[in-house]
Design a protein around this motif. Structure first.
Motif, short mmCIF file in Angstrom:
data_model
loop_
_atom_site.label_atom_id
_atom_site.label_comp_id
_atom_site.label_asym_id
_atom_site.label_seq_id
_atom_site.Cartn_x
_atom_site.Cartn_y
_atom_site.Cartn_z
N ARG A 191 9.15 3.31 -20.44
CA ARG A 191 9.45 3.77 -19.31
C ARG A 191 10.92 3.24 -18.72
O ARG A 191 10.86 1.99 -18.91
CB ARG A 191 8.71 4.05 -18.01
CG ARG A 191 7.20 4.75 -18.64
CD ARG A 191 6.26 4.78 -17.58
NE ARG A 191 6.55 5.60 -16.58
CZ ARG A 191 6.07 7.01 -16.42
NH1 ARG A 191 5.52 7.72 -17.49
NH2 ARG A 191 6.30 7.69 -15.46
N GLU A 221 9.60 0.74 -11.73
CA GLU A 221 9.80 2.28 -11.73
C GLU A 221 10.09 2.85 -10.60
O GLU A 221 9.00 3.11 -9.67
CB GLU A 221 8.96 2.91 -12.57
CG GLU A 221 9.32 4.46 -12.91
CD GLU A 221 8.54 4.89 -13.80
OE1 GLU A 221 8.66 6.21 -13.84
OE2 GLU A 221 7.06 4.36 -14.21
N VAL A 226 9.91 8.76 -11.25
CA VAL A 226 8.59 8.76 -11.83
C VAL A 226 8.27 10.03 -12.62
O VAL A 226 7.94 10.28 -13.66
CB VAL A 226 7.48 8.53 -10.74
CG1 VAL A 226 6.16 8.78 -11.38
CG2 VAL A 226 7.47 7.23 -10.32
N ASP A 227 8.72 11.23 -11.92
CA ASP A 227 8.60 12.56 -12.46
C ASP A 227 9.33 13.02 -13.57
O ASP A 227 8.83 13.40 -14.76
CB ASP A 227 8.75 13.60 -11.66
CG ASP A 227 7.85 14.07 -10.27
OD1 ASP A 227 6.57 13.15 -10.60
OD2 ASP A 227 8.10 14.11 -9.15
N ASN A 229 10.78 10.31 -15.65
CA ASN A 229 10.00 9.61 -16.74
C ASN A 229 8.84 10.12 -17.39
O ASN A 229 8.49 10.09 -18.60
CB ASN A 229 9.70 8.11 -16.23
CG ASN A 229 10.70 7.05 -16.56
OD1 ASN A 229 11.59 7.19 -17.48
ND2 ASN A 229 10.75 6.11 -15.59
N ASN A 230 7.95 10.76 -16.60
CA ASN A 230 6.78 11.52 -16.98
C ASN A 230 7.21 12.61 -17.91
O ASN A 230 6.72 12.92 -19.05
CB ASN A 230 5.84 12.19 -16.01
CG ASN A 230 5.41 10.91 -15.21
OD1 ASN A 230 5.08 10.12 -15.66
ND2 ASN A 230 4.72 11.25 -13.87
N GLN A 231 8.14 13.39 -17.49
CA GLN A 231 8.57 14.57 -18.35
C GLN A 231 9.32 13.77 -19.53
O GLN A 231 9.09 14.50 -20.61
CB GLN A 231 9.78 15.30 -17.52
CG GLN A 231 9.22 16.24 -16.32
CD GLN A 231 10.12 16.67 -15.59
OE1 GLN A 231 11.52 16.29 -15.50
NE2 GLN A 231 9.96 17.91 -14.97
N GLN A 233 8.22 11.35 -21.30
CA GLN A 233 6.95 10.69 -22.07
C GLN A 233 6.37 12.22 -22.52
O GLN A 233 5.97 12.07 -23.65
CB GLN A 233 6.06 10.39 -21.02
CG GLN A 233 6.47 8.75 -20.75
CD GLN A 233 6.57 7.90 -21.80
OE1 GLN A 233 5.54 7.77 -22.97
NE2 GLN A 233 7.61 7.26 -22.12
N GLU A 234 6.25 13.14 -21.90
CA GLU A 234 5.46 14.23 -22.62
C GLU A 234 6.57 15.02 -23.76
O GLU A 234 5.97 15.36 -24.69
CB GLU A 234 5.40 15.52 -21.59
CG GLU A 234 4.49 15.18 -20.44
CD GLU A 234 4.56 16.28 -19.22
OE1 GLU A 234 5.34 17.05 -19.34
OE2 GLU A 234 3.86 15.84 -18.29
#
Length: 780
Positions: A191, A221, A226-227, A229-231, A233-234
């Motif tokens: 991340r 982070e 955060v959002d 980075n989440n996207q 990662q997905e």
């Protein structure tokens, strides 16, 4: 072939050298597993394989074996459902490509490579599988965006998310750089994070993923990313899933071609192994031996393959025809054991398909077993003495030896009482000789010096020793037993003469006689060797002289052909000039015929002028035409002949005199002598009625000429000749049959008749004579 003999003769060192010549791990594996074969057909096939590769190497052609890998383990995993890595898939593609390159290379060679072509035919190109892998994986082992549309879209979204995350974090590095340890973006736990000073943790806010060793820097982070980075990662997980799917698909494709790929790997390993054997032969300056099953070994200037080329001494070795046993005597460190090992190792190499380090024309036998008792193999664990160790080994050999065996004895009977050891050595040799085996034995015992003279199929040999330098020459002398050089060496080292003479008193008469005999044999051997070298030098000089003469002869032939070609060109020019003059003469004759009536003497004079225009060229036999001189009765009208003086083909018209003929060459009719003619072929008989024939001195001509079916130009030529013949015959009138048809031929005949100066009148035929299809002409 037992493992012990391979170890004793150091065959493993040969296989190690062989593996170093292999280009692939597959070839290296086969090289290290190499074992001699006892099947003569197999040995011959192996030697033929090696020789074909040697032919390729001799042409300075390097076979392209790069990129080929051992993919057998990967194939096995793919067949049982395993997913191969990108590297494994890429190795498969590169191996397919390498196999295709090898296949193309061998098929394009112009040499007769029966075995290699047969192997190349077994390689399947598998272009579709190779292209499929190359379209998905690049040369660095990364799955490319082009592998699938889905992967392309996923990676596009990943790049978008990364860009957005970086933009957000860049705003922190610009606006809050005082709160950061460094104004840079880094990654922790996959991340994107920022290095934040510990005291500003609350000001930045977000998730702490790591900290520095001192604890002063926190890798955080921010909440704002955060959002994103989440996207990201997905999307990365989807990318991995799609890559796994692509690799699974490639693995299944590879598994479906497992049979062909395994065959390709097997064949490519064999080809690499064959070329490794050829390269080792080149390195050793080796030659292909002729293989036999008769126990015959013939090697000229053979060298031990494990001794450096600048140190090894070459020797001639021959056994199996005139004699089956060689007993080598001589001092220590003279090279006896090296010779023994050389013969044994070269035998193992030949039976393994390897060429041997000797001159061309060597011959090697295929043995069922090779036994050796070499060196001090004393077993401390078994508490055996040197003699006991040797004897245990010899007992084992005697149980297995037969006529298809090569036996190597080093210091036979050593390690015990000299008299008993010598007697035992002779008894053992007698037993092995009686079995029909091929034997080479070394010994110190002087009693064995006379062994070769008292036994059939046994010959003595020795290693040469230079008394002047007190050094062995390592040369093997066949037919000469070794002799002690103790007195000579002692004298060279400074021992007093009286001591040496006193020592000689204690030597028996027999020993002195044997030493004198050996000395005489050595002198004879040395002189024979010198004579051989002189004869060999004369042979080399003779061959060089022969090559020089052949070169000069070829140059002479080329020069002669050049001169003949120039002469032919000159003759052709002369002939062309003659033809031009002939055409002028013909034109002149025609003008004479139109202006005045041509009398007989004028016609004869014109024909003589035409004959005089013939060029006088030198005679030359044409090698391209297989003809023979003809006799008086060989030539008949219609025969096809060659006029030698102008090198032109023609046809015999008639025989004028005994040795003179009238012939036609092109448009010219000339009289020639028989000696200037050569018969090429008899002309097929036809049923064409001749216009005129010669009988005695009078002309006999038909009173009518039939031109029907003739081409217009040919008909007029025939008509002109016919008119000339009828004039010579003295006919008052004749009939020309031209038919009715289109009227073109009739019109041409009538126009010709009007212009001819010797024709008084002409008229169409009456109804009873043929009507308008015939023209009647009358002469002066």
């Amino acid at each position: 072939m037992n493992e012990r003999i391979l170890r004793v003769l150091e065959f493993n060192k040969i296989t190690e050298q062989l593996s170093n010549q292999a280009a692939t791990s597959l070839g290296k594996e086969l090289a290290l597993q190499l074992k001699p074969s006892t099947d003569i057909a197999k040995v011959v096939e192996l030697q033929m394989e090696t020789d074909e590769a040697v032919q390729v190497i001799r042409l300075n052609a390097a076979i392209p074996l790069g990129g080929i890998s051992d993919i057998r383990a990967s194939l096995k995993r793919s067949v049982i459902g395993g997913v191969l890595t990108t590297k494994e898939c890429l190795d498969v593609a590169n191996t397919i490509y390498g196999g295709r390159q090898v296949k193309d290379f061998i098929e394009k060679m112009e040499e007769d490579l029966t075995i290699l072509n047969g192997l190349a035919d077994r390689v399947t190109p598998l272009r579709d599988l190779e292209q499929h892998i190359k379209n998905c994986i690049d040369d660095h082992g990364h799955v490319m965006d082009s592998a699938s549309q889905k992967l392309r879209g996923i990676r596009s979204s990943i790049r978008t998310f990364e860009s957005r995350v970086r933009d957000k974090l860049d705003s922190y590095t610009k606006t809050k750089s005082n709160m950061l340890s460094d104004a840079l973006i880094t990654i922790r736990n996959d991340r994107y994070v920022l290095p934040v000073k510990h005291e500003y943790r609350g000001s930045i806010g977000g998730i702490v993923h790591d900290q520095s060793a001192s604890g002063q820097t926190l890798f955080m982070e921010p909440k704002a990313v955060v959002d994103l980075n989440n996207q990201l990662q997905e999307a990365s997980i989807k990318e991995k899933q799609e890559i796994d799917r692509i690799l699974r698909e490639l693995s299944e494709h590879i598994a479906s071609q497992e049979i062909f790929l395994n065959e390709n790997v097997t064949v490519l390993a064999q080809i690499d192994f064959i070329f490794a054997r050829a390269n080792l032969g080149k390195q050793m300056k080796a030659a292909m031996p002729k293989i036999n099953n008769n126990g015959i070994i013939k090697m000229q200037q053979a060298r031990h393959p494990l001794i450096a080329a600048d140190e090894v001494v070459a020797n001639d070795v021959e056994i199996g025809e005139s004699y089956t046993t060689i007993v080598i005597t001589g001092p220590n460190t003279g090279g006896k054991t090296v010779t023994l090992k050389m013969v044994g190792l070269c035998t193992l190499m030949a039976q393994s398909g390897l060429q041997i380090p000797a001159f061309d024309g060597c011959e090697m036998a295929v043995f069922e077993n090779v036994f050796a008792d070499i060196g001090d193999e004393q077993s401390i664990e078994q508490n055996l003495s040197t003699f006991s160790s040797h004897m245990t080994n010899i007992v084992d050999i005697l149980e297995k030896v037969d006529h298809q065996t090569l036996v190597l004895f080093d210091e036979l009977g050593a390690g015990t009482d000299p008299q008993e050891g010598a007697a035992l050595a002779m008894s053992i040799l007698d037993e092995v000789v009686s079995r029909g085996a091929r034997i080479i034995a070394t010994t110190h015992y002087p009693e064995l010096k006379a062994y070769g003279y008292n036994r059939e199929n046994v010959i003595n040999a020795s290693v040469e020793f230079n008394v002047q330098t007190l050094q062995p020459t390592y040369r093997l002398l066949i037919g000469v037993p070794g002799r002690s050089n103790a007195f000579d060496i002692s004298k060279r080292l400074g021992l007093k003469e009286n001591v040496i003479e006193h020592a000689k008193v204690h030597i028996g008469v027999d020993s002195k006689s044997v030493d004198n005999m050996i000395a005489s044999l050595e002198d004879s051997q040395t002189q024979a060797k010198k004579d051989y070298e002189d004869a060999h030098q004369i042979l080399l000089e003779s061959e060089a002289l022969r090559d020089e003469i052949e070169t000069m002869w070829k140059q002479f032939e080329q020069k002669r052909e050049t001169l003949f070609k120039k002469a032919e060109e000159k003759a052709e020019k002369a002939l062309n000039k003659a033809r031009e003059e002939a055409e002028l003469i013909v034109d002149e004759i025609r003008n004479m015929k139109t202006e005045v009536h041509l009398k007989e003497h004028e016609w004869i004079e014109a024909k003589k002028m035409l004959e005089d225009a013939r060029p006088n060229l030198a005679k030359r036999k044409d090698p391209s035409v297989n003809v023979t001189p003809v006799s008086d009765n060989d030539l008949q009208p219609g025969d096809e002949i060659k006029l030698l003086t102008v090198n032109q083909k023609g046809e015999v018209l008639e025989r004028i005199a005994k040795n003179e003929y009238l012939i036609q060459v092109g448009i010219m009719k000339v009289k020639v002598k028989r000696k200037d003619l050569q018969l090429i072929g008899k002309k097929k008989q036809t049923f064409e009625k001749p216009l005129a024939t010669i009988k005695g001195s009078s002309y006999h001509v038909s009173t009518e000429l039939d031109l029907r079916g003739e081409r217009f130009d040919d008909a007029l030529i025939k008509l002109e000749k016919y008119i000339d013949d009828t004039l010579l015959a003295g006919y008052p009138n004749v009939s020309i049959i031209h038919g009715k048809g289109t009227g073109a031929l009739r019109k041409g005949v009538q126009e010709f008749v009007k212009k001819h100066p010797s024709i008084v009148s002409s008229r169409p035929g009456s109804s009873s004579e043929g009507g308008s299809g015939i023209t009647i002409i009358e002469f002066r």
